[in-house]
Scaffold this motif. Structure first.
Motif, PDB file in Angstrom:
ATOM      1  N   ILE A 130       7.172 -11.205  -7.028  1.00  0.00           N
ATOM      2  CA  ILE A 130       6.063 -10.678  -6.211  1.00  0.00           C
ATOM      3  C   ILE A 130       6.454 -10.710  -4.738  1.00  0.00           C
ATOM      4  CG2 ILE A 130       3.713 -11.261  -5.415  1.00  0.00           C
ATOM      5  CD1 ILE A 130       2.974 -11.619  -8.323  1.00  0.00           C
ATOM      6  N   LYS A 131       7.053 -11.831  -4.329  1.00  0.00           N
ATOM      7  CA  LYS A 131       7.472 -11.980  -2.930  1.00  0.00           C
ATOM      8  C   LYS A 131       8.438 -10.852  -2.533  1.00  0.00           C
ATOM      9  CE  LYS A 131       9.246 -15.666  -0.147  1.00  0.00           C
ATOM     10  NZ  LYS A 131      10.028 -16.867  -0.195  1.00  0.00           N
ATOM     11  N   LYS A 132       9.360 -10.555  -3.463  1.00  0.00           N
ATOM     12  CA  LYS A 132      10.346  -9.504  -3.202  1.00  0.00           C
ATOM     13  C   LYS A 132       9.697  -8.125  -3.113  1.00  0.00           C
ATOM     14  CE  LYS A 132      14.482 -10.779  -5.698  1.00  0.00           C
ATOM     15  NZ  LYS A 132      15.161 -10.461  -6.948  1.00  0.00           N
ATOM     16  N   SER A 133       8.614  -7.927  -3.874  1.00  0.00           N
ATOM     17  CA  SER A 133       8.028  -6.580  -3.990  1.00  0.00           C
ATOM     18  C   SER A 133       6.968  -6.287  -2.940  1.00  0.00           C
ATOM     19  CB  SER A 133       7.387  -6.419  -5.375  1.00  0.00           C
ATOM     20  OG  SER A 133       8.290  -6.807  -6.368  1.00  0.00           O
ATOM     21  N   THR A 138       1.470  -2.927   0.529  1.00  0.00           N
ATOM     22  CA  THR A 138       0.808  -3.622  -0.588  1.00  0.00           C
ATOM     23  C   THR A 138      -0.660  -3.904  -0.279  1.00  0.00           C
ATOM     24  OG1 THR A 138       2.919  -4.729  -0.978  1.00  0.00           O
ATOM     25  CG2 THR A 138       0.997  -5.609  -2.156  1.00  0.00           C
ATOM     26  N   GLY A 139      -1.533  -3.397  -1.140  1.00  0.00           N
ATOM     27  CA  GLY A 139      -2.969  -3.646  -0.969  1.00  0.00           C
ATOM     28  C   GLY A 139      -3.459  -4.728  -1.906  1.00  0.00           C
ATOM     29  N   VAL A 140      -2.914  -4.734  -3.138  1.00  0.00           N
ATOM     30  CA  VAL A 140      -3.440  -5.629  -4.182  1.00  0.00           C
ATOM     31  C   VAL A 140      -2.310  -6.196  -5.026  1.00  0.00           C
ATOM     32  CG1 VAL A 140      -4.837  -5.671  -6.320  1.00  0.00           C
ATOM     33  CG2 VAL A 140      -5.640  -4.356  -4.375  1.00  0.00           C
ATOM     34  N   VAL A 141      -2.486  -7.448  -5.445  1.00  0.00           N
ATOM     35  CA  VAL A 141      -1.582  -8.042  -6.439  1.00  0.00           C
ATOM     36  C   VAL A 141      -2.454  -8.465  -7.622  1.00  0.00           C
ATOM     37  CG1 VAL A 141      -0.098 -10.022  -6.959  1.00  0.00           C
ATOM     38  CG2 VAL A 141       0.087  -8.885  -4.739  1.00  0.00           C
ATOM     39  N   LYS A 156       0.452 -20.264  -5.813  1.00  0.00           N
ATOM     40  CA  LYS A 156       1.459 -19.866  -4.811  1.00  0.00           C
ATOM     41  C   LYS A 156       1.220 -18.418  -4.394  1.00  0.00           C
ATOM     42  CE  LYS A 156       5.647 -21.988  -6.424  1.00  0.00           C
ATOM     43  NZ  LYS A 156       6.944 -21.649  -6.917  1.00  0.00           N
ATOM     44  N   ILE A 157       0.974 -17.566  -5.391  1.00  0.00           N
ATOM     45  CA  ILE A 157       0.763 -16.124  -5.112  1.00  0.00           C
ATOM     46  C   ILE A 157      -0.476 -15.946  -4.238  1.00  0.00           C
ATOM     47  CG2 ILE A 157       0.298 -13.854  -6.144  1.00  0.00           C
ATOM     48  CD1 ILE A 157       1.807 -14.902  -8.704  1.00  0.00           C
ATOM     49  N   ILE A 158      -1.550 -16.656  -4.595  1.00  0.00           N
ATOM     50  CA  ILE A 158      -2.799 -16.503  -3.837  1.00  0.00           C
ATOM     51  C   ILE A 158      -2.589 -16.950  -2.378  1.00  0.00           C
ATOM     52  CG2 ILE A 158      -5.196 -17.354  -3.614  1.00  0.00           C
ATOM     53  CD1 ILE A 158      -5.327 -17.350  -6.695  1.00  0.00           C
ATOM     54  N   GLU A 159      -1.940 -18.074  -2.187  1.00  0.00           N
ATOM     55  CA  GLU A 159      -1.717 -18.578  -0.816  1.00  0.00           C
ATOM     56  C   GLU A 159      -0.863 -17.611   0.006  1.00  0.00           C
ATOM     57  OE1 GLU A 159      -0.121 -22.551  -1.057  1.00  0.00           O
ATOM     58  OE2 GLU A 159      -1.975 -23.189  -2.053  1.00  0.00           O
ATOM     59  N   TYR A 160       0.203 -17.132  -0.614  1.00  0.00           N
ATOM     60  CA  TYR A 160       1.122 -16.218   0.074  1.00  0.00           C
ATOM     61  C   TYR A 160       0.392 -14.928   0.471  1.00  0.00           C
ATOM     62  CZ  TYR A 160       5.563 -13.786   0.916  1.00  0.00           C
ATOM     63  OH  TYR A 160       6.602 -13.102   1.484  1.00  0.00           O
ATOM     64  N   CYS A 161      -0.432 -14.409  -0.437  1.00  0.00           N
ATOM     65  CA  CYS A 161      -1.134 -13.136  -0.191  1.00  0.00           C
ATOM     66  C   CYS A 161      -2.245 -13.312   0.840  1.00  0.00           C
ATOM     67  CB  CYS A 161      -1.707 -12.589  -1.496  1.00  0.00           C
ATOM     68  SG  CYS A 161      -0.419 -11.995  -2.589  1.00  0.00           S
ATOM     69  N   ARG A 164      -1.229 -12.770   4.253  1.00  0.00           N
ATOM     70  CA  ARG A 164      -0.871 -11.381   4.566  1.00  0.00           C
ATOM     71  C   ARG A 164      -2.034 -10.413   4.319  1.00  0.00           C
ATOM     72  NH1 ARG A 164       2.877 -14.552   3.353  1.00  0.00           N
ATOM     73  NH2 ARG A 164       4.911 -14.386   4.363  1.00  0.00           N
ATOM     74  N   LYS A 165      -3.214 -10.984   4.097  1.00  0.00           N
ATOM     75  CA  LYS A 165      -4.441 -10.184   3.858  1.00  0.00           C
ATOM     76  C   LYS A 165      -4.285  -9.204   2.691  1.00  0.00           C
ATOM     77  CE  LYS A 165      -6.722 -10.488   8.345  1.00  0.00           C
ATOM     78  NZ  LYS A 165      -6.183 -11.780   8.653  1.00  0.00           N
ATOM     79  N   ILE A 166      -3.593  -9.678   1.661  1.00  0.00           N
ATOM     80  CA  ILE A 166      -3.451  -8.869   0.437  1.00  0.00           C
ATOM     81  C   ILE A 166      -4.437  -9.418  -0.587  1.00  0.00           C
ATOM     82  CG2 ILE A 166      -1.861  -8.298  -1.468  1.00  0.00           C
ATOM     83  CD1 ILE A 166       0.429  -8.625   0.628  1.00  0.00           C
ATOM     84  N   ILE A 167      -5.118  -8.522  -1.258  1.00  0.00           N
ATOM     85  CA  ILE A 167      -6.131  -8.963  -2.228  1.00  0.00           C
ATOM     86  C   ILE A 167      -5.479  -9.340  -3.556  1.00  0.00           C
ATOM     87  CG2 ILE A 167      -8.119  -8.144  -3.595  1.00  0.00           C
ATOM     88  CD1 ILE A 167      -8.609  -6.373  -0.980  1.00  0.00           C
ATOM     89  N   VAL A 168      -5.880 -10.483  -4.092  1.00  0.00           N
ATOM     90  CA  VAL A 168      -5.359 -10.900  -5.399  1.00  0.00           C
ATOM     91  C   VAL A 168      -6.489 -10.802  -6.425  1.00  0.00           C
ATOM     92  CG1 VAL A 168      -4.355 -12.790  -6.733  1.00  0.00           C
ATOM     93  CG2 VAL A 168      -3.684 -12.467  -4.360  1.00  0.00           C
ATOM     94  N   ILE A 169      -6.163 -10.192  -7.567  1.00  0.00           N
ATOM     95  CA  ILE A 169      -7.138 -10.071  -8.656  1.00  0.00           C
ATOM     96  C   ILE A 169      -6.553 -10.753  -9.888  1.00  0.00           C
ATOM     97  CG2 ILE A 169      -8.397  -8.460 -10.140  1.00  0.00           C
ATOM     98  CD1 ILE A 169      -8.095  -6.332  -7.937  1.00  0.00           C
ATOM     99  N   GLU A 170      -7.327 -11.645 -10.510  1.00  0.00           N
ATOM    100  CA  GLU A 170      -6.862 -12.244 -11.768  1.00  0.00           C
ATOM    101  C   GLU A 170      -7.285 -11.348 -12.926  1.00  0.00           C
ATOM    102  OE1 GLU A 170      -8.647 -16.366 -10.876  1.00  0.00           O
ATOM    103  OE2 GLU A 170      -7.292 -16.700 -12.573  1.00  0.00           O
ATOM    104  N   ASP A 171      -6.335 -10.993 -13.771  1.00  0.00           N
ATOM    105  CA  ASP A 171      -6.645 -10.252 -14.994  1.00  0.00           C
ATOM    106  C   ASP A 171      -6.780 -11.292 -16.107  1.00  0.00           C
ATOM    107  OD1 ASP A 171      -6.564  -8.988 -17.422  1.00  0.00           O
ATOM    108  OD2 ASP A 171      -4.937  -7.604 -16.924  1.00  0.00           O
ATOM    109  N   CYS A 172      -8.039 -11.559 -16.475  1.00  0.00           N
ATOM    110  CA  CYS A 172      -8.306 -12.622 -17.466  1.00  0.00           C
ATOM    111  C   CYS A 172      -8.688 -12.015 -18.811  1.00  0.00           C
ATOM    112  CB  CYS A 172      -9.419 -13.518 -16.966  1.00  0.00           C
ATOM    113  SG  CYS A 172      -9.108 -14.168 -15.335  1.00  0.00           S
ATOM    114  N   CYS A 173      -8.291 -10.762 -19.048  1.00  0.00           N
ATOM    115  CA  CYS A 173      -8.699 -10.076 -20.280  1.00  0.00           C
ATOM    116  C   CYS A 173      -8.322 -10.865 -21.535  1.00  0.00           C
ATOM    117  CB  CYS A 173      -8.082  -8.675 -20.330  1.00  0.00           C
ATOM    118  SG  CYS A 173      -8.918  -7.567 -19.209  1.00  0.00           S
TER     119      CYS A 173
END
Ligand SMILES: Cc1ncc(COP(=O)(O)O)c(C=O)c1O
Length: 395
Positions: A130-133, A138-141, A156-161, A164-173
């Motif tokens: 994710i960090k590399k991409s 980037t708007g959303v992870v 880690k992903i949530i903190e990093y984003c 950088r004001k990137i929105i993180v969405i958990e897919d809990c399907c």
């Protein structure tokens, strides 16, 4: 035993199905008599319950009062409406390539650009990739918890984003009911979505929901939704009940139809942005009926995982992928085809893993960084059945 499925194998397989010795990967666990009674009463207006509101109340209590909950008719529609309400200026959405069409479909329907990221050894998106991409586009992870296993890089992903004001969405399907350090899945990020459709922890013909921390999206709205009558929903439930039964005839029909569908879909992704359906009151009843059993079901699924662990333990050629921090919605393993075939020929239906999205249709045109792990493992992954009802006939 040879790797390839021969005509003789198919014949053996047919015999197993016809003798009723077959354990389907999925099995309906909803009582059809009760559903037909509720259907009849709702239709005749003898049952005035607002099951949708009851479901919302149940979920609000479950996630806590600092969250908003919205019902949808599927997981993919849930993501579609989240993306609609975010009104993104940065158009790139990071998703793992090792995932399903239900994840990419809403991204494409919203005319956003998927960027494929790599997975860790739990099949969940890796922070490193994710960090590399991430770029200034980037708007959303999106972080799926695949198979119901906690994505270990979530924090880690949530903190990093966040920085950088990137929105993180958990897919809990695939992960309803999972908790990590006593925190409920779907409450790590500010926005998450769930599904109660085919093969999900809450297994019904359809449904989904969105969980958003209060204040994150003001005036969350849905475009005009299509309403269905009770007859249509009940008909779908009856088909679902037949499709996911032990009845040899229906099992065989499902096998043939699924095979034909997979062949016909190969060159034809249909991502038409159709009008979205509203969740029907009868569907909400079905979800409530199943969701109330989720704790009991978790225990049963862990029992199934234990059973498979012991069963596989002696076989050094099969690697277990699904280990800790999981509700075992899937029990992923990794092996050569010869072992997969042995499960089938002993009457255990396995579910294939995903073909990575970057290898499907024309999706290779989307950006990807390094997908080393995905490319290395996808072909040998499949899942063993863990439906709660299987604990009844463990041998
Ligand atoms: C990880 C994941 N995300 C999203 C979806 C889409 O959910 P639904 O099928 O309810 O639209 C699925 C369903 O297959 C899924 O497994």
């Amino acid at each position: 035993m040879k790797n390839k499925i021969t005509i003789k194998d198919r014949y053996e397989f047919l015999k197993i199905i016809l003798c009723g010795k077959f354990k389907p990967f999925l099995k309906n666990e909803i009582d059809e008599n009760i559903v037909s009674e509720v259907f009849y009463k709702l239709k005749k207006n003898l049952d005035k319950n607002n099951y949708k509101q009851k479901l919302i109340n149940y979920l609000k209590k479950y996630y806590g009062s600092n969250n908003e909950v919205y019902l949808t008719s599927s997981g993919r529609n849930a993501l579609f409406f989240i993306l609609s309400n975010l009104k993104l200026r940065k158009k790139e959405v990071l998703i793992p390539s090792y995932s399903c069409l239900g994840l990419i479909e809403p991204v494409l329907n919203k005319e956003l650009r998927p960027v494929f990221v790599d997975i860790d050894d739990n099949l969940n998106p890796s922070f490193k990739s994710i960090k590399k991409s991430i770029s200034n586009r980037t708007g959303v992870v999106i972080i799926p918890h695949i198979g119901g296993t906690f994505a270990r890089d979530t924090k880690k992903i949530i903190e990093y984003c966040k920085k950088r004001k990137i929105i993180v969405i958990e897919d809990c399907c695939q992960a309803f009911g999972l908790e990590y350090k006593k925190k409920k899945i779907g409450t790590f990020a500010d926005i998450s979505f769930f599904s109660s459709g085919i093969g999900k922890p809450v297994f019904t013909p359809e449904g989904g929901w969105i969980v958003i921390k209060k204040g994150i999206i003001k005036n969350f709205s849905f475009s005009e939704l299509e309403h269905e009558n009770y007859d249509e929903v009940y008909r779908r439930f009856s088909d679902f009940n037949k499709k996911f039964s032990n009845n040899p005839f229906h099992v065989l029909k499902r096998q043939i139809v699924d095979r034909l569908k997979s062949i016909s879909k190969k060159n034809n992704p249909s991502f038409v942005n159709k009008k979205k359906k509203d969740l029907n009151n009868l569907s909400a009843y079905l979800i409530l009926d199943q969701i109330k059993k989720h704790k009991e079901n978790l225990t049963k699924r862990s029992k199934m995982a234990n059973y498979w662990n012991k069963f596989i333990h002696i076989n050094k050629n099969i690697k277990i992928i699904t280990k800790n921090n999981s509700i075992y919605n899937k029990f992923f393993i990794y092996s050569d085809k010869v072992h997969k075939k042995a499960f089938l020929l002993s009457g255990v239906e396995v579910e294939n893993g995903y073909v990575p999205l970057h290898l499907r249709y024309d999706f290779k045109k989307f950006i990807k960084t390094d997908l080393t792990n995905t490319n290395k493992i996808w072909e040998k992954i499949y899942s063993l059945p863990t439906r709660p009802s299987y604990t009844n006939n463990l041998t």
